[in-house]
Design a protein around this motif. Structure first.
Motif, PDB file in Angstrom:
ATOM      1  N   ASP A   1      57.666 -20.350 -36.616  1.00  0.00           N
ATOM      2  CA  ASP A   1      58.387 -21.133 -35.620  1.00  0.00           C
ATOM      3  C   ASP A   1      58.157 -20.498 -34.245  1.00  0.00           C
ATOM      4  OD1 ASP A   1      60.044 -22.994 -34.425  1.00  0.00           O
ATOM      5  OD2 ASP A   1      61.877 -21.882 -34.853  1.00  0.00           O
ATOM      6  N   MET A   2      57.583 -21.278 -33.323  1.00  0.00           N
ATOM      7  CA  MET A   2      57.304 -20.803 -31.970  1.00  0.00           C
ATOM      8  C   MET A   2      57.949 -21.769 -30.977  1.00  0.00           C
ATOM      9  SD  MET A   2      53.254 -19.812 -32.375  1.00  0.00           S
ATOM     10  CE  MET A   2      52.831 -21.465 -32.955  1.00  0.00           C
ATOM     11  N   LYS A   3      58.650 -21.222 -30.001  1.00  0.00           N
ATOM     12  CA  LYS A   3      59.283 -22.076 -29.003  1.00  0.00           C
ATOM     13  C   LYS A   3      59.487 -21.302 -27.714  1.00  0.00           C
ATOM     14  CE  LYS A   3      63.820 -21.204 -31.090  1.00  0.00           C
ATOM     15  NZ  LYS A   3      64.998 -21.837 -31.747  1.00  0.00           N
ATOM     16  N   ALA A   4      59.558 -22.062 -26.605  1.00  0.00           N
ATOM     17  CA  ALA A   4      59.755 -21.464 -25.298  1.00  0.00           C
ATOM     18  C   ALA A   4      60.434 -22.484 -24.392  1.00  0.00           C
ATOM     19  CB  ALA A   4      58.421 -21.018 -24.693  1.00  0.00           C
ATOM     20  N   SER A   5      61.136 -22.005 -23.391  1.00  0.00           N
ATOM     21  CA  SER A   5      61.802 -22.877 -22.424  1.00  0.00           C
ATOM     22  C   SER A   5      61.729 -22.245 -21.042  1.00  0.00           C
ATOM     23  CB  SER A   5      63.259 -23.126 -22.819  1.00  0.00           C
ATOM     24  OG  SER A   5      64.002 -21.925 -22.774  1.00  0.00           O
ATOM     25  N   ILE A   6      61.592 -23.100 -20.033  1.00  0.00           N
ATOM     26  CA  ILE A   6      61.531 -22.665 -18.645  1.00  0.00           C
ATOM     27  C   ILE A   6      62.419 -23.578 -17.813  1.00  0.00           C
ATOM     28  CG2 ILE A   6      60.087 -22.339 -16.601  1.00  0.00           C
ATOM     29  CD1 ILE A   6      57.753 -21.744 -18.408  1.00  0.00           C
ATOM     30  N   TYR A   7      63.323 -22.984 -17.026  1.00  0.00           N
ATOM     31  CA  TYR A   7      64.174 -23.704 -16.089  1.00  0.00           C
ATOM     32  C   TYR A   7      63.645 -23.405 -14.683  1.00  0.00           C
ATOM     33  CZ  TYR A   7      67.550 -24.406 -19.881  1.00  0.00           C
ATOM     34  OH  TYR A   7      68.159 -24.772 -21.050  1.00  0.00           O
ATOM     35  N   TYR A   8      63.137 -24.442 -14.040  1.00  0.00           N
ATOM     36  CA  TYR A   8      62.547 -24.245 -12.718  1.00  0.00           C
ATOM     37  C   TYR A   8      63.358 -24.998 -11.669  1.00  0.00           C
ATOM     38  CZ  TYR A   8      59.175 -23.876  -8.939  1.00  0.00           C
ATOM     39  OH  TYR A   8      58.573 -23.605  -7.738  1.00  0.00           O
ATOM     40  N   SER A   9      63.692 -24.288 -10.569  1.00  0.00           N
ATOM     41  CA  SER A   9      64.476 -24.877  -9.489  1.00  0.00           C
ATOM     42  C   SER A   9      63.559 -25.224  -8.316  1.00  0.00           C
ATOM     43  CB  SER A   9      65.568 -23.900  -9.030  1.00  0.00           C
ATOM     44  OG  SER A   9      66.221 -24.385  -7.883  1.00  0.00           O
ATOM     45  N   PHE A  10      63.481 -26.517  -7.981  1.00  0.00           N
ATOM     46  CA  PHE A  10      62.730 -26.932  -6.803  1.00  0.00           C
ATOM     47  C   PHE A  10      63.507 -26.613  -5.526  1.00  0.00           C
ATOM     48  CE2 PHE A  10      60.977 -29.617 -10.152  1.00  0.00           C
ATOM     49  CZ  PHE A  10      59.607 -29.462  -9.933  1.00  0.00           C
ATOM     50  N   LEU A  11      64.819 -26.398  -5.663  1.00  0.00           N
ATOM     51  CA  LEU A  11      65.619 -26.046  -4.499  1.00  0.00           C
ATOM     52  C   LEU A  11      65.268 -24.653  -4.001  1.00  0.00           C
ATOM     53  CD1 LEU A  11      67.993 -26.775  -2.592  1.00  0.00           C
ATOM     54  CD2 LEU A  11      69.523 -25.729  -4.297  1.00  0.00           C
ATOM     55  N   TYR A  12      65.066 -23.708  -4.928  1.00  0.00           N
ATOM     56  CA  TYR A  12      64.743 -22.332  -4.566  1.00  0.00           C
ATOM     57  C   TYR A  12      63.276 -22.004  -4.797  1.00  0.00           C
ATOM     58  CZ  TYR A  12      69.825 -21.882  -4.751  1.00  0.00           C
ATOM     59  OH  TYR A  12      71.175 -22.057  -4.550  1.00  0.00           O
ATOM     60  N   ASN A  13      62.517 -22.986  -5.353  1.00  0.00           N
ATOM     61  CA  ASN A  13      61.095 -22.765  -5.666  1.00  0.00           C
ATOM     62  C   ASN A  13      60.908 -21.500  -6.506  1.00  0.00           C
ATOM     63  OD1 ASN A  13      60.084 -25.058  -4.253  1.00  0.00           O
ATOM     64  ND2 ASN A  13      60.317 -23.933  -2.311  1.00  0.00           N
ATOM     65  N   ASP A  14      61.708 -21.411  -7.545  1.00  0.00           N
ATOM     66  CA  ASP A  14      61.659 -20.223  -8.392  1.00  0.00           C
ATOM     67  C   ASP A  14      62.169 -20.571  -9.785  1.00  0.00           C
ATOM     68  OD1 ASP A  14      61.296 -17.649  -9.221  1.00  0.00           O
ATOM     69  OD2 ASP A  14      62.475 -16.735  -7.596  1.00  0.00           O
ATOM     70  N   ILE A  15      61.850 -19.699 -10.744  1.00  0.00           N
ATOM     71  CA  ILE A  15      62.333 -19.848 -12.122  1.00  0.00           C
ATOM     72  C   ILE A  15      63.737 -19.269 -12.206  1.00  0.00           C
ATOM     73  CG2 ILE A  15      61.982 -19.143 -14.515  1.00  0.00           C
ATOM     74  CD1 ILE A  15      58.987 -19.080 -13.944  1.00  0.00           C
ATOM     75  N   THR A  16      64.669 -20.054 -12.685  1.00  0.00           N
ATOM     76  CA  THR A  16      66.045 -19.578 -12.831  1.00  0.00           C
ATOM     77  C   THR A  16      66.324 -19.017 -14.220  1.00  0.00           C
ATOM     78  OG1 THR A  16      66.797 -21.795 -13.460  1.00  0.00           O
ATOM     79  CG2 THR A  16      66.862 -21.224 -11.119  1.00  0.00           C
ATOM     80  N   GLU A  17      65.616 -19.514 -15.211  1.00  0.00           N
ATOM     81  CA  GLU A  17      65.842 -19.043 -16.586  1.00  0.00           C
ATOM     82  C   GLU A  17      64.595 -19.302 -17.415  1.00  0.00           C
ATOM     83  OE1 GLU A  17      68.939 -19.863 -20.321  1.00  0.00           O
ATOM     84  OE2 GLU A  17      69.475 -20.453 -18.264  1.00  0.00           O
ATOM     85  N   ALA A  18      64.280 -18.380 -18.306  1.00  0.00           N
ATOM     86  CA  ALA A  18      63.121 -18.532 -19.187  1.00  0.00           C
ATOM     87  C   ALA A  18      63.379 -17.782 -20.483  1.00  0.00           C
ATOM     88  CB  ALA A  18      61.854 -18.004 -18.524  1.00  0.00           C
ATOM     89  N   SER A  19      62.869 -18.328 -21.562  1.00  0.00           N
ATOM     90  CA  SER A  19      62.998 -17.675 -22.868  1.00  0.00           C
ATOM     91  C   SER A  19      61.815 -18.070 -23.743  1.00  0.00           C
ATOM     92  CB  SER A  19      64.315 -18.057 -23.556  1.00  0.00           C
ATOM     93  OG  SER A  19      64.334 -19.437 -23.860  1.00  0.00           O
ATOM     94  N   ALA A  20      61.468 -17.210 -24.665  1.00  0.00           N
ATOM     95  CA  ALA A  20      60.375 -17.473 -25.596  1.00  0.00           C
ATOM     96  C   ALA A  20      60.635 -16.688 -26.876  1.00  0.00           C
ATOM     97  CB  ALA A  20      59.031 -17.080 -24.998  1.00  0.00           C
ATOM     98  N   SER A  21      60.244 -17.258 -27.994  1.00  0.00           N
ATOM     99  CA  SER A  21      60.440 -16.571 -29.275  1.00  0.00           C
ATOM    100  C   SER A  21      59.378 -17.022 -30.272  1.00  0.00           C
ATOM    101  CB  SER A  21      61.838 -16.837 -29.843  1.00  0.00           C
ATOM    102  OG  SER A  21      61.992 -18.194 -30.184  1.00  0.00           O
ATOM    103  N   VAL A  22      58.996 -16.098 -31.134  1.00  0.00           N
ATOM    104  CA  VAL A  22      58.082 -16.360 -32.246  1.00  0.00           C
ATOM    105  C   VAL A  22      58.699 -15.741 -33.486  1.00  0.00           C
ATOM    106  CG1 VAL A  22      55.782 -16.023 -33.199  1.00  0.00           C
ATOM    107  CG2 VAL A  22      56.054 -16.362 -30.739  1.00  0.00           C
ATOM    108  N   ASP A  23      58.924 -16.558 -34.511  1.00  0.00           N
ATOM    109  CA  ASP A  23      59.494 -16.081 -35.772  1.00  0.00           C
ATOM    110  C   ASP A  23      58.541 -16.418 -36.907  1.00  0.00           C
ATOM    111  OD1 ASP A  23      62.319 -15.206 -35.000  1.00  0.00           O
ATOM    112  OD2 ASP A  23      62.223 -17.218 -34.160  1.00  0.00           O
ATOM    113  N   LEU A  24      58.217 -15.420 -37.701  1.00  0.00           N
ATOM    114  CA  LEU A  24      57.319 -15.603 -38.844  1.00  0.00           C
ATOM    115  C   LEU A  24      57.946 -14.985 -40.081  1.00  0.00           C
ATOM    116  CD1 LEU A  24      54.595 -16.416 -40.116  1.00  0.00           C
ATOM    117  CD2 LEU A  24      53.711 -14.177 -39.411  1.00  0.00           C
ATOM    118  N   GLU A  25      58.089 -15.774 -41.118  1.00  0.00           N
ATOM    119  CA  GLU A  25      58.596 -15.302 -42.407  1.00  0.00           C
ATOM    120  C   GLU A  25      57.727 -15.908 -43.494  1.00  0.00           C
ATOM    121  OE1 GLU A  25      62.799 -14.919 -44.920  1.00  0.00           O
ATOM    122  OE2 GLU A  25      62.741 -15.908 -42.956  1.00  0.00           O
TER     123      GLU A  25
END
Length: 743
Positions: free
Chosen positions: A600-624
């Motif tokens: 299971d691989m997933k990632a998320s990015i929260y990007y603010s056009f107001l500040y022209n910057d990333i406000t939050e980011a996460s990523a994970s890789v799970d293997l079983e």
């Protein structure tokens, strides 16, 4: 081969005769041997003696039965089988049928259910209870057991399936590792009263730690566990657990704990609370309370998860190494009643911030009432509505409280077009909120001293219009789905009391910043002022009553096995109320893939056009998969305030474990980029060989304690390094020792 009828009751066996000979006894059975003979009052059987009774099969070398005193001597390799399983063996057995007792030498007993066996040099029995001396117990192979218990004496009650041992030494191979003066074991894994396995550790701050649980199970429906403990450099404590199973298959658990810190320990570590105590009550109905069993359309339920504690160390009374990650404890006490159309709820919530000395100024929800009408058609099948009514009492001991009454009535319609490829929706939400305040003697409204603060009202009528499509196509080797939705919403009518005006929201935010930066006031003075400052955002979110445009995109690719080859989700909300803050909310991007089972691989990015910057980011890789289990996770968060910004979180965690067959190796590590240091980490090696397992763990963890440094409550972090050695004895249980030392 001659055959004679003989008498032989064993384990209360009733043996049935094959020959026609009759005797004046009820203990009659069939006996087969190479040689049978009789002399006056004695019957002799020699060579391959076999006795059969129902499901029992008994074999021996020699049997001598004395009819005058109803005793029998059985010698040789005596074996008793129940079905196809060996349950008992001994070198010799003497039976007194008149007293229903027997004595044995070189006895061997085995529990079919658990696999435990007992061997002893001498043993006796009466009324299905075996008594033995100099015995050995194990669940391993009898020829060369990996682990075994040697005891000076013991007993086995077959009617209750309880094995009791005195002066027991635990061995791994030929090496003794532990001594237990008394222990009681259930051989069929049923609940039995007795001493449970102790917890033993050495902790650098607490000294030698020993906890001895005592299990009391007088009835099938309830039991109690009492667990006194001692920490030689810290103090003493006790915990109690009461569990009750109701006739409707509901489980009630009540737990209370107490620990006393010595004055020396309190002074050394500046501990806030010398006495640590609390309780928690857990109860949930699975089949309802039973009050409405006679009504087919009515169902109810009760749920309680109620916790009270005066210190976060309450959570570590039973587990000195427990990691406490959440400083906020939420207790619930709820009841619900519903039918197919209506729902009624009664709720209570208690919030405890364990980082504070007390929670007198923390808002509590005691109680809340709710009525909800489930969605139903209104005049027309596609026109839907629902009703939600709530009454809340939000109270606290210090600071203002209020009664809140709300009514929410959403009405909407959704029409499918072009055979369902497109749908159009429109709705309106009618929201009314009434607030009545109490304990207002210290209440202040920022920059608005003349506002009437006894009660306030808030009413909005919101609109929403949406356009959505849901498409799917099969390409043979994979399937593609696409969902696209665009929605515009906002208020078309709004009425508010002065306490909910736009200026009050802004003035409150500015006042909090000014008070926090005021160096002339102490932290307690700042806290008092802010707690008594009217906060409208805690009741009605100011940002929800804005004109907004929202777009959402989701697409998924699936293979024929149902695995998600790839997915991508996008959402963006635009604030139409203000051109300067059009992009006040961040754009959310989510991607992921699970191409094979166990990955299971997933990632998320929260990007603010107001500040022209990333406000939050996460990523994970799970293997079983196979014998491998690994996980990698990363999290980043950035906060923006006016023209300044700060990184709130930036860390990565990694874990890996693999079973190599002969042993397994695993570990985890967390690295904080802000602190530029390793946080929690651990390395563990373990092995399980049939009836025995052992593991060795080295670890470091960051723990929090509540102190009174500076004459005020302070949540302080400490670093614990420890090593733990654990032994697993199948089918009994596990026992381990820990050593915790300073960094």
């Amino acid at each position: 081969m001659p055959r004679f009828l003989c008498l032989f009751p064993f384990f209360l066996f009733c043996l049935f005769a094959q020959e026609s000979y009759k005797a004046n006894s009820s203990q009659l059975g069939e006996i087969i041997a190479d040689k049978l003979s009789s002399d006056k009052n004695k019957i002799y059987a020699k060579g391959n003696v076999v006795l059969i009774s129902g499901e029992y099969y008994i074999s021996a070398d020699d049997v001598v039965y004395d009819k005058s005193n109803k005793t029998a001597e059985i010698k040789g390799e005596v074996r008793v089988y129940k079905g196809s399983d060996l349950s008992f063996s001994a070198k010799s057995v003497k039976v007194d049928f008149s007293k229903d007792t027997f004595s044995l030498s070189s006895i061997y007993l085995q529990s079919v259910e658990s696999g435990l066996w007992v061997s002893a040099k001498e043993a006796s029995s009466q009324n299905d209870v075996y008594y033995f001396k100099e015995n050995t117990v194990s669940g391993c192979d009898i020829q060369n057991p990996i682990w075994h218990l040697d005891s000076s004496s013991g007993s086995l009650d077959q009617s209750d399936d309880v094995l009791t041992l005195w002066n027991t030494r635990i061995y791994i191979g030929k090496m003794p590792i532990f001594y237990i003066p008394y222990m009681s074991i259930s051989t069929n894994n049923q609940r039995k009263s007795g001493l449970l396995y102790p917890k033993v550790a050495y902790l650098n701050e607490d000294g030698f730690y020993y906890q001895q649980p005592i299990f009391i199970a007088p009835y099938e429906s309830w039991d109690i566990t009492l667990s006194p403990q001692i920490r030689t450099s810290r103090g003493i404590g006790i915990s109690g657990d009461f569990r009750l199973a109701t006739p409707r298959d509901n489980l009630l658990i009540f737990q209370t704990k107490y620990f006393y810190n010595t004055k020396k320990y309190v002074q050394k570590y500046s501990i806030l609370n010398q006495h640590i105590y609390g309780f928690n009550l857990d109860f949930q109905t699975r089949l309802g309370t039973g009050w409405f069993d006679g009504y087919e359309t009515l169902n109810d339920g009760f749920y309680s998860n109620f916790t009270y504690m005066n210190d976060l160390d309450y959570l570590r009374i039973d587990d000195a190494g427990k990691k406490v990650g959440d400083r906020l404890s939420v207790s619930r006490f709820n009841y619900l009643l519903h039918s197919e159309e209506h729902y009624f709820g009664f709720y209570n919530k208690l919030f405890i911030d364990i980082a504070q000395a007390n929670n007198a100024d923390t808002f509590q929800l005691l109680p809340s009432l709710q009525y909800h009408k489930f969605y139903d058609s209104l005049f027309w099948q596609n026109l839907m509505y629902s009703i939600d009514v709530q009454a809340n009492n939000v109270m606290r001991k210090e600071g203002y409280g209020y009664y809140e009454n709300t009514i929410n009535i959403p009405i909407g319609i959704e029409l499918p077009l072009f055979d369902g490829y497109l749908s159009v929706g429109a709705s309106t939400d009618l929201n009314f909120t009434n607030i009545n305040l109490y304990q207002t003697q210290n209440l202040q409204i920022a920059n608005n001293p003349n506002i009437n603060y006894k009660n306030a009202n808030f009413f909005t009528a919101n609109y929403s219009a949406s356009l959505a499509t849901d498409l799917a196509k099969d390409y043979g080797d994979f399937m593609h789905t696409l969902q696209l939705m665009a929605k515009i919403s906002g208020p078309y009518y709004r009425y508010t009391s002065n306490m909910f005006s736009d200026n009050v929201y802004k003035d409150y935010s500015n006042a909090v910043i000014q008070i926090s930066n005021d160096s002339s006031k102490t932290s307690e003075q700042k806290k008092f002022i802010i707690n008594n400052l009217w906060n409208p955002s805690s009741i009605v979110d100011f940002d929800t009553n804005k004109h907004k445009f929202e777009i959402q995109l989701s697409q998924y690719f699936y293979n024929n096995a149902g695995n998600t080859l790839f997915y991508y989700n996008l959402s963006q909300k635009l604030n139409l109320q203000s051109q300067d803050y059009l992009f006040s909310e961040s754009m959310v991007n989510e991607i992921g893939s699970s191409p094979i089972d166990g990955l299971d691989m997933k990632a998320s990015i929260y990007y603010s056009f107001l500040y022209n910057d990333i406000t939050e980011a996460s990523a994970s890789v799970d293997l079983e998969k196979w014998h491998l289990k690994t996980s990698v996770g990363y999290y980043y968060k950035k906060l923006f305030a006016s023209n300044t910004s700060s990184i709130n979180a930036n860390f990565i965690n990694f874990s890996l474990s693999n079973d190599f067959g002969y042993f397994s190796l695993g570990g985890e590590v967390n690295y904080d980029f802000l602190a530029r240091q390793l946080k929690d980490w651990s390395v563990e090696i373990s092995t399980d060989i049939r009836c025995f397992g052992v593991s060795l763990k080295f670890a470091q963890e960051i723990a929090s304690i509540l102190t009174d440094e500076g004459n005020q409550p302070l949540l302080k972090s400490i670093t614990n390094n420890y090593v733990r050695l654990e032994f697993r004895f199948t089918p009994l249980s596990e026992v381990g020792v820990s050593y915790r030392f300073n960094k």
